[in-house]
Scaffold this active site. Structure first.
Site, PDB file in Angstrom:
ATOM      1  N   CYS A   1     -14.475   0.875  -3.209  1.00 49.06           N
ATOM      2  CA  CYS A   1     -14.159   1.071  -4.640  1.00 49.06           C
ATOM      3  C   CYS A   1     -12.920   0.274  -5.029  1.00 49.06           C
ATOM      4  CB  CYS A   1     -13.913   2.540  -4.945  1.00 49.06           C
ATOM      5  SG  CYS A   1     -15.334   3.598  -4.640  1.00 49.06           S
TER       6      CYS A   1
HETATM    7  C1  BEZ Z   1     -15.633   3.395  -0.376  1.00 50.28           C
HETATM    8  O1  BEZ Z   1     -15.537   3.053  -1.541  1.00 50.28           O
HETATM    9  O2  BEZ Z   1     -15.270   2.694   0.542  1.00 50.28           O
HETATM   10  C2  BEZ Z   1     -16.160   4.767  -0.033  1.00 50.28           C
HETATM   11  C3  BEZ Z   1     -16.711   5.570  -1.010  1.00 50.28           C
HETATM   12  C4  BEZ Z   1     -17.185   6.815  -0.697  1.00 50.28           C
HETATM   13  C5  BEZ Z   1     -17.121   7.281   0.604  1.00 50.28           C
HETATM   14  C6  BEZ Z   1     -16.581   6.470   1.565  1.00 50.28           C
HETATM   15  C7  BEZ Z   1     -16.099   5.224   1.255  1.00 50.28           C
END
Ligand code: BEZ
Length: 210
Positions: free
Chosen positions: A45
């Site tokens: 994200c």
């Molecule tokens: C990420 O954006 O890396 C992520 C999102 C949800 C769970 C684990 C990682």
């Protein structure tokens, strides 16, 4: 509620990092991208939000407003945004919805319980000036989205809104387009002075009319 192409994107009021908004009033008659993130302070994200901030001039060129969403609170979003600016070199320059009650997430069917009960999936909605949903995408938490592809789709949608054309596989702005099947070839030759190539009666191409 599951949203389908052509549905009106539901209106909502939400707290964002840029104040409280009424979604339809905020959007006005612009194009818009609404996209969700599973959680604040997560690695994929972080890269996505930095990339969208970097690409903001491209969205603006296309008259498109962008708004993000995650289920965390405003204070969390604002603290995370400092990390995003530090890590990616791009300050987040669009509002981020805080949706701790999952109000917007549920309205847009962004929670997929078999993936996670609590976090949103990576949803993307492209919404037209008429407030209708033009594209939906659902990505898993593990896969970062390609925002060049989102821009490419906006280019295609905007071209098809202006001219009776559609866009072929892997089309990019400026490339040849497909004449609408509803149009007779003789009419197409008049409408598209750059020329029409008839590969099959149902597959006619023309240089980009823009
Ligand atoms: C990420 O954006 O890396 C992520 C999102 C949800 C769970 C684990 C990682």
């Amino acid at each position: 509620m599951s949203l389908h192409l052509g549905d009106i994107a539901p209106n909502f009021t939400a707290e964002t990092t840029q104040g409280t908004i009424d979604f339809h009033a905020w959007k006005g008659d612009a194009w818009a991208v609404l996209f969700s993130h599973p959680k604040d302070f997560t690695p994929v994200c972080t890269t996505e939000l930095g990339m969208v901030a970097k690409l903001m001039p491209e969205f603006q060129k296309r008259g498109t407003k962008v708004i993000g969403l995650s289920v965390d609170r405003i204070a969390s979003h604002l603290t995370w945004e400092k990390d995003i600016a530090e890590v990616t070199g791009n300050a987040v320059n669009f509002p981020m919805i805080a949706d701790p009650e999952r109000t917007v997430s549920n309205l847009y069917d962004m929670i997929h319980p078999n993936a996670s009960d609590t976090m949103t999936v990576r949803s993307v909605f492209i919404i037209g000036p008429d407030n209708k949903v033009k594209l939906t995408l659902t990505y898993p938490a593990s896969t970062g989205r390609n925002f060049d592809e989102i821009l490419r789709v906006i280019d295609g949608l905007q071209l098809s809104a202006k001219f009776p054309v559609s866009t072929p596989a892997n089309w990019a702005k400026g490339g040849d387009v497909i004449v609408a099947t509803s149009m007779a070839t003789s009419d197409a030759r008049a409408a598209f002075p750059k020329g029409v190539t008839e590969l099959k009666p149902y597959l006619r191409t023309t240089p980009s009319p823009e």
